[in-house]
Design a protein around this motif. Structure first.
Motif, PDB file in Angstrom:
ATOM      1  N   GLY A  25      77.650 -23.487 -36.629  1.00  0.00           N
ATOM      2  CA  GLY A  25      76.367 -22.877 -36.999  1.00  0.00           C
ATOM      3  C   GLY A  25      76.115 -22.995 -38.495  1.00  0.00           C
ATOM      4  N   GLU A  44      82.393 -19.050 -47.447  1.00  0.00           N
ATOM      5  CA  GLU A  44      83.375 -19.141 -46.362  1.00  0.00           C
ATOM      6  C   GLU A  44      84.620 -18.331 -46.746  1.00  0.00           C
ATOM      7  N   GLY A 102      85.488 -23.767 -40.106  1.00  0.00           N
ATOM      8  CA  GLY A 102      85.559 -22.757 -39.045  1.00  0.00           C
ATOM      9  C   GLY A 102      86.493 -23.165 -37.918  1.00  0.00           C
ATOM     10  N   THR A 103      86.145 -22.747 -36.705  1.00  0.00           N
ATOM     11  CA  THR A 103      87.012 -23.007 -35.554  1.00  0.00           C
ATOM     12  C   THR A 103      87.003 -24.490 -35.183  1.00  0.00           C
ATOM     13  N   ASN A 107      89.955 -26.624 -32.856  1.00  0.00           N
ATOM     14  CA  ASN A 107      89.611 -26.622 -31.435  1.00  0.00           C
ATOM     15  C   ASN A 107      90.091 -27.908 -30.760  1.00  0.00           C
ATOM     16  N   ALA A 108      89.734 -28.018 -29.475  1.00  0.00           N
ATOM     17  CA  ALA A 108      90.284 -29.124 -28.685  1.00  0.00           C
ATOM     18  C   ALA A 108      89.251 -30.230 -28.456  1.00  0.00           C
ATOM     19  N   VAL A 110      86.431 -30.931 -27.085  1.00  0.00           N
ATOM     20  CA  VAL A 110      85.562 -31.261 -25.944  1.00  0.00           C
ATOM     21  C   VAL A 110      84.122 -30.890 -26.301  1.00  0.00           C
ATOM     22  N   VAL A 238      82.412 -12.163 -46.851  1.00  0.00           N
ATOM     23  CA  VAL A 238      81.220 -11.315 -46.954  1.00  0.00           C
ATOM     24  C   VAL A 238      81.480 -10.010 -46.210  1.00  0.00           C
ATOM     25  N   GLY A 529      77.844 -18.859 -32.438  1.00  0.00           N
ATOM     26  CA  GLY A 529      78.104 -18.540 -31.026  1.00  0.00           C
ATOM     27  C   GLY A 529      77.652 -17.145 -30.622  1.00  0.00           C
ATOM     28  N   ASN A 539      83.076 -25.761 -22.332  1.00  0.00           N
ATOM     29  CA  ASN A 539      83.428 -25.614 -23.751  1.00  0.00           C
ATOM     30  C   ASN A 539      82.123 -25.505 -24.553  1.00  0.00           C
ATOM     31  N   PRO A 540      82.028 -24.532 -25.438  1.00  0.00           N
ATOM     32  CA  PRO A 540      80.684 -24.190 -25.963  1.00  0.00           C
ATOM     33  C   PRO A 540      80.219 -24.907 -27.221  1.00  0.00           C
ATOM     34  N   LEU A 541      81.091 -25.692 -27.882  1.00  0.00           N
ATOM     35  CA  LEU A 541      80.703 -26.149 -29.221  1.00  0.00           C
ATOM     36  C   LEU A 541      79.413 -26.949 -29.246  1.00  0.00           C
TER      37      LEU A 541
HETATM   38  C1  LIG Z   1      92.157 -23.133 -29.795  1.00  0.00           C
HETATM   39  C2  LIG Z   1      90.677 -23.379 -29.577  1.00  0.00           C
HETATM   40  C3  LIG Z   1      90.255 -24.496 -28.882  1.00  0.00           C
HETATM   41  C4  LIG Z   1      88.887 -24.706 -28.665  1.00  0.00           C
HETATM   42  N1  LIG Z   1      88.489 -25.845 -28.033  1.00  0.00           N
HETATM   43  C5  LIG Z   1      87.182 -26.084 -27.859  1.00  0.00           C
HETATM   44  C6  LIG Z   1      86.726 -27.294 -27.256  1.00  0.00           C
HETATM   45  O1  LIG Z   1      87.513 -28.178 -26.909  1.00  0.00           O
HETATM   46  N2  LIG Z   1      85.399 -27.467 -27.090  1.00  0.00           N
HETATM   47  C7  LIG Z   1      84.493 -26.505 -27.434  1.00  0.00           C
HETATM   48  O2  LIG Z   1      83.305 -26.676 -27.172  1.00  0.00           O
HETATM   49  N3  LIG Z   1      84.887 -25.376 -28.022  1.00  0.00           N
HETATM   50  C8  LIG Z   1      86.195 -25.147 -28.273  1.00  0.00           C
HETATM   51  N4  LIG Z   1      86.587 -24.017 -28.924  1.00  0.00           N
HETATM   52  C9  LIG Z   1      85.568 -23.057 -29.353  1.00  0.00           C
HETATM   53  C10 LIG Z   1      84.689 -23.553 -30.504  1.00  0.00           C
HETATM   54  O3  LIG Z   1      85.455 -24.168 -31.497  1.00  0.00           O
HETATM   55  C11 LIG Z   1      83.900 -22.361 -31.055  1.00  0.00           C
HETATM   56  O4  LIG Z   1      83.122 -21.837 -30.001  1.00  0.00           O
HETATM   57  C12 LIG Z   1      82.995 -22.743 -32.206  1.00  0.00           C
HETATM   58  O5  LIG Z   1      83.741 -23.270 -33.259  1.00  0.00           O
HETATM   59  C13 LIG Z   1      82.214 -21.539 -32.690  1.00  0.00           C
HETATM   60  O6  LIG Z   1      81.371 -21.957 -33.724  1.00  0.00           O
HETATM   61  P1  LIG Z   1      80.658 -20.902 -34.661  1.00  0.00           P
HETATM   62  O7  LIG Z   1      79.771 -21.639 -35.579  1.00  0.00           O
HETATM   63  O8  LIG Z   1      80.066 -19.848 -33.801  1.00  0.00           O
HETATM   64  O9  LIG Z   1      81.822 -20.152 -35.472  1.00  0.00           O
HETATM   65  P2  LIG Z   1      83.181 -20.618 -36.093  1.00  0.00           P
HETATM   66  O10 LIG Z   1      83.421 -22.058 -35.877  1.00  0.00           O
HETATM   67  O11 LIG Z   1      84.215 -19.679 -35.592  1.00  0.00           O
HETATM   68  O12 LIG Z   1      82.963 -20.396 -37.662  1.00  0.00           O
HETATM   69  C14 LIG Z   1      82.825 -19.146 -38.248  1.00  0.00           C
HETATM   70  C15 LIG Z   1      83.291 -19.230 -39.699  1.00  0.00           C
HETATM   71  O13 LIG Z   1      82.897 -18.059 -40.386  1.00  0.00           O
HETATM   72  C16 LIG Z   1      83.943 -17.637 -41.230  1.00  0.00           C
HETATM   73  N5  LIG Z   1      83.802 -16.202 -41.445  1.00  0.00           N
HETATM   74  C17 LIG Z   1      84.046 -15.200 -40.571  1.00  0.00           C
HETATM   75  N6  LIG Z   1      83.773 -14.021 -41.136  1.00  0.00           N
HETATM   76  C18 LIG Z   1      83.352 -14.290 -42.398  1.00  0.00           C
HETATM   77  C19 LIG Z   1      82.924 -13.462 -43.468  1.00  0.00           C
HETATM   78  N7  LIG Z   1      82.872 -12.143 -43.338  1.00  0.00           N
HETATM   79  N8  LIG Z   1      82.575 -14.051 -44.627  1.00  0.00           N
HETATM   80  C20 LIG Z   1      82.616 -15.407 -44.776  1.00  0.00           C
HETATM   81  N9  LIG Z   1      83.013 -16.222 -43.769  1.00  0.00           N
HETATM   82  C21 LIG Z   1      83.363 -15.675 -42.599  1.00  0.00           C
HETATM   83  C22 LIG Z   1      85.199 -17.987 -40.460  1.00  0.00           C
HETATM   84  O14 LIG Z   1      86.306 -18.086 -41.336  1.00  0.00           O
HETATM   85  C23 LIG Z   1      84.809 -19.325 -39.843  1.00  0.00           C
HETATM   86  O15 LIG Z   1      85.106 -20.362 -40.732  1.00  0.00           O
HETATM   87  C24 LIG Z   1      87.940 -23.778 -29.132  1.00  0.00           C
HETATM   88  C25 LIG Z   1      88.366 -22.648 -29.843  1.00  0.00           C
HETATM   89  C26 LIG Z   1      89.725 -22.446 -30.075  1.00  0.00           C
HETATM   90  C27 LIG Z   1      90.159 -21.222 -30.829  1.00  0.00           C
END
Ligand SMILES: Cc1cc2nc3c(=O)[nH]c(=O)nc-3n(C[C@H](O)[C@H](O)[C@H](O)COP(=O)(O)OP(=O)(O)OC[C@H]3O[C@@H](n4cnc5c(N)ncnc54)[C@H](O)[C@@H]3O)c2cc1C
Ligand code: SF4
Length: 781
Positions: A25, A44, A102-103, A107-108, A110, A238, A529, A539-541
């Motif tokens: 995001g 971050e 971030g995640t 992640n894996a 997919v 933050v 997310g 898988n939600p990415l």
């Molecule tokens: C082990 C694992 C395997 C996965 N495999 C897959 C896959 O194969 N396919 C798939 O689709 N999805 C997978 N996922 C899930 C996918 O990676 C996540 O759904 C996705 O990354 C979420 O994106 P996001 O932008 O919502 O947040 P995130 O990617 O989680 O990013 C949020 C960021 O905000 C930062 N943050 C948090 N709080 C603060 C704060 N207060 N101040 C500043 N920064 C902050 C965090 O450090 C992080 O860097 C997996 C997840 C894990 C844990």
């Protein structure tokens, strides 16, 4: 690969756009808004880790692991910027990534689209559902263009784990396929102009890719944002937001600077627009904190949390080799390739009722977790495993393999023959994120007892049976723990809705301004997310990315900005390594009074009735140690805050302060001077300037301690010392705070312990050498 981030000490006090978080995001929003010509700042909490920096061993993994427990049960464990974050203490345990990217870093890979029926659900706002073939489809196309998902190539080496999954699929009757993976299989330049290496098939994607082959957002959207002018800051957590007229005030804590050891207040900056992208757990947490501190938000905040029907289980010690344990390095001769974490799926979504569908995937255990998982599975299989085949000979073989794993390690015996299963399905999405102490937790009693998990359990038992293994569930999912779930795909909590009675943001990601109606907070968005209002069953990415692309496209349209989506040429090569720097945090306090013409000690005499307290907590940073030492002024940067109620009722930010460390400039003959210059800005926009110095000189008597710990200060109105001097006084550093200050001392950008210790020694030699010159050699001369 170029380093992208800057240290928090370079933050300005205002930006047009602040993006919080740098996962899908955050990275997508930053890239698109920077391409629209906006002044973008990304904050971050985690660090920037580049290929080569990710853990390979269990010891390295432990230093990259943080756990949050229920505050009443136990204190948090691990560094707050460690790469892996485990949120425990609620009804569901959640794993997320923390770092620039971030995640996506762990992640894996997919990257699949969900069943189209997902978007028919009435939990999505009408305008969103009407736009599935419009901007959402564009969003999917852009995300696929940038993340470049491809199935594991048919021409690549065959993988035993994939063949084993195909065998399970035959037994279950689902469709077996190779899903699209955000992985680079052939070295080349990606859509952001970044050169990426080819996948080595090491199987360690879930601890971060050390070969630059994983298409995390650190490889595409974030370099793109940086290239188009966005500023990315790491180690900035933050805390909460508050409205400040037409602007937003963003309160943050620099991480790893040791400020909390001085109980320092939060720092802040302002922004015209804030986009929260801290992930499902992070965004809910900081909005819940903001709400508790007075920000008016929807009563739905925290609700509609979903686990995305996640289940992890194992087909342990099967009759076939699986080679599903990562290698920690590229496969060498004699080592079977593992492949990226996931390479196959059993697609079981063609069900009459969408809610009954599920996806089963294979998964590789990263090398850094191999030894603990080997021990865990040996124990769990003995206690609660279900052997799916019978026979004395079979049993003897199984026992021999268990012994082999125990003796020769995870690449042999039972572990060599273990398949990891990862499932996504549809839970009821009725969890709730609540603030407990300072942390968000999942409140969802009975979540793991939903019928869907029993169905998944049965399917996985049969998938294991196809391989003749022992079925081992997620060890947390049992009666004793109330069938606790382990979630890697947290969704919801700031879900989209038609109006505030139903959701937290509207279909454009704009945050509703209260518990009712459709009014939104001007300039406040969520894009991660947390806005997804239901499980995706996949898988939600990719969906999170497509929704983020749509949100930012609508934002640009609403404000009349044009996003330039044109391609970029290959980016220049890596920058030279960052210079070694020394950093520590210091606090001093004392008193000031309006006696601008008076002697400092009289003006700051605490016995006077007209004095006011004054305190600063600043982080001192050399930026480039060699340059600092070579320069005659020995300049170091000061960042932090000043608490002085007579100037401002709230803490003031130090903006680009400077310390001259042990300089001859302005010093008495034979002495040195330490000069502190602190430009201050208050929350109401008032500016002050603090000019202070320590007079380091060998006078009569033992004066070294007083000289180096007493700061004589003048305070001017305005941006520098040319304004009117309005206060004077002096500040002290006491012995206890000095000891804490020493504990915050750290070396930045060192390549290993030897270099770190050498830099500390060099800094210490300079500082104590100057003291020696002042107090010992000058006397001798
Ligand atoms: C082990 C694992 C395997 C996965 N495999 C897959 C896959 O194969 N396919 C798939 O689709 N999805 C997978 N996922 C899930 C996918 O990676 C996540 O759904 C996705 O990354 C979420 O994106 P996001 O932008 O919502 O947040 P995130 O990617 O989680 O990013 C949020 C960021 O905000 C930062 N943050 C948090 N709080 C603060 C704060 N207060 N101040 C500043 N920064 C902050 C965090 O450090 C992080 O860097 C997996 C997840 C894990 C844990
Ligand atoms: S298998 Fe290894 S090289 Fe390939 S993407 Fe995963 S971590 Fe990187």
């Amino acid at each position: 690969m170029r380093r992208l981030s800057s240290p928090w000490s370079e933050l300005a006090s205002h930006y047009a756009v602040v993006v919080v978080g740098s996962g899908y995001g955050g990275a997508i929003t930053a890239s698109r808004l920077a391409r629209a010509g906006q002044q973008v700042c990304v904050l971050e909490r985690g660090r920037e880790l580049l290929p080569g920096d990710y853990p390979r061993t269990d010891a390295e993994f432990m230093s990259e692991f943080q756990v949050h427990f229920d505050p009443e049960a136990a204190a948090d464990v691990g560094s707050p910027t460690a790469l892996f974050e485990l949120h425990r203490g609620g009804d569901v345990s959640v794993v997320t990534g923390c770092g620039l990217g971030g995640t996506s870093l762990i992640n894996a890979n997919v990257a699949m689209r969900p069943d189209p029926r997902v978007f028919l659900d009435g939990r999505w706002p009408d305008a969103f559902r009407a736009d599935v073939d419009g901007l959402l489809e564009d969003g999917f196309a852009w995300a696929e263009h940038m993340l470049r998902p491809l199935p594991y190539p048919e021409s690549a080496p065959p993988l035993a784990t994939l063949s084993a999954l195909a065998k399970s699929a035959e037994k279950l009757g689902g469709t077996f396929r190779r899903p699209p993976l955000a992985v680079t299989f052939e070295e080349g330049v990606n859509a952001a102009g970044v050169r990426q290496g080819a996948c080595t098939l090491c199987g360690d994607c879930m601890t971060g890719c050390n070969f630059g082959a994983k298409n995390s957002v650190l490889m595409n959207y974030l370099p793109d944002a940086h290239r188009h002018g966005a500023k990315l800051f790491t180690e900035v957590g933050v805390r909460y937001l508050a409205r400040d007229g037409a602007r937003w005030r963003v309160y943050y804590r620099p991480m790893n600077a040791g400020r909390e050891r001085f109980d320092a207040p939060d720092l802040w900056l302002t922004a015209d627009r804030v986009i929260l992208a801290a992930g499902t757990m992070g965004t809910a947490e900081l909005l819940l904190r903001s709400k508790a501190l007075g920000l008016s938000l929807s009563g739905r905040l925290g609700q509609r949390f979903s686990n995305n029907g996640d289940v992890m289980a194992f087909g342990y010690n099967t009759d076939v080799p699986v080679y599903g344990v990562g290698l920690g390095e590229a496969p060498s001769a004699g080592r079977e390739p593992v492949g990226p974490t996931i390479t196959g799926i059993i697609d079981d979504r063609a069900t009459l009722r969408q809610e009954d569908g599920m996806i089963i995937e294979n998964g590789a255990i990263p090398a850094a977790l191999a030894r603990p998982v080997t021990a865990l599975l040996a124990a769990a299989s003995a206690i609660a495993g279900q052997d799916t085949d019978r026979g004395v000979i079979d049993r003897v073989g199984e026992l021999a393999r268990i012994a082999d794993s125990a003796v020769r390690g995870p690449y042999h015996g039972a572990m060599r023959n273990t398949q990891t299963f990862l499932v996504m399905s549809h839970d009821d999405g009725a969890g709730e994120l609540r603030l407990s102490g300072d942390r968000v937790r999942v409140h969802w009693p009975g979540a793991g007892r939903q019928a869907v998990f029993t169905r998944v359990d049965e399917r996985l038992r049969r998938a294991t049976e196809a391989l003749g293994g022992t079925f081992v569930r997620n060890p947390l999912w049992n009666k004793l723990t109330g069938h606790e779930l382990l979630c890697t795909h947290p969704l919801g909590g700031c879900a989209m809705g038609e109006r505030a009675e139903e959701g937290v943001v509207d279909h454009e990601g704009r945050v509703f301004a209260g518990p009712e109606g459709t009014e939104v907070h001007e300039g406040l968005y969520v894009s991660d997310g947390s806005v997804i209002p239901r499980p995706l069953g996949i898988n939600p990415l990719l969906t999170i990315s497509a929704v983020a692309e749509r949100t930012v496209a609508l934002m640009a349209r609403r404000h009349g900005w044009s996003v330039d989506y044109s391609p970029v040429p290959e980016a220049p090569g890596p920058r030279p390594t960052q210079p070694l720097a020394v950093q520590f945090t210091e606090t001093m306090y004392g008193y000031i009074s309006a006696g601008a013409d008076e002697d400092f000690l009289r003006a700051g005499d605490p016995a006077r009735r007209d004095t006011s307290p004054f305190r600063f907590i600043v982080t001192v940073d050399s930026r480039d140690l060699e340059e600092t030492l070579a320069h005659p002024l020995h300049p170091m940067q000061l960042s932090g805050c000043v608490v002085a109620p007579v100037l401002s009722s709230r803490p003031m930010t130090v903006e680009r302060g400077v310390l001259h460390l042990m300089t001859h400039e302005g010093a008495r003959p034979g002495g040195r001077r330490m000069r502190y210059q602190l430009p201050l800005v208050s929350e109401s926009g008032e500016r002050f300037f603090v000019d202070g110095y320590k007079d380091v000189h060998d006078d009569d008597g033992p004066d070294l301690w007083v000289d180096t710990t007493r700061l004589l200060v003048s305070i001017f109105r305005g941006e520098d010392a040319s304004g009117r001097c309005i206060f004077r006084g002096y500040l002290r550093l006491n012995a206890k705070d000095f000891a804490v200050q020493l504990s915050t001392l750290r070396v930045l950008h060192a390549q290993g312990t030897v270099q770190r210790l050498a830099a500390l020694a060099r800094f210490g030699r300079f500082f104590f050498g100057e003291l020696f010159e002042t107090y010992v050699r000058s006397k001798a001369a």
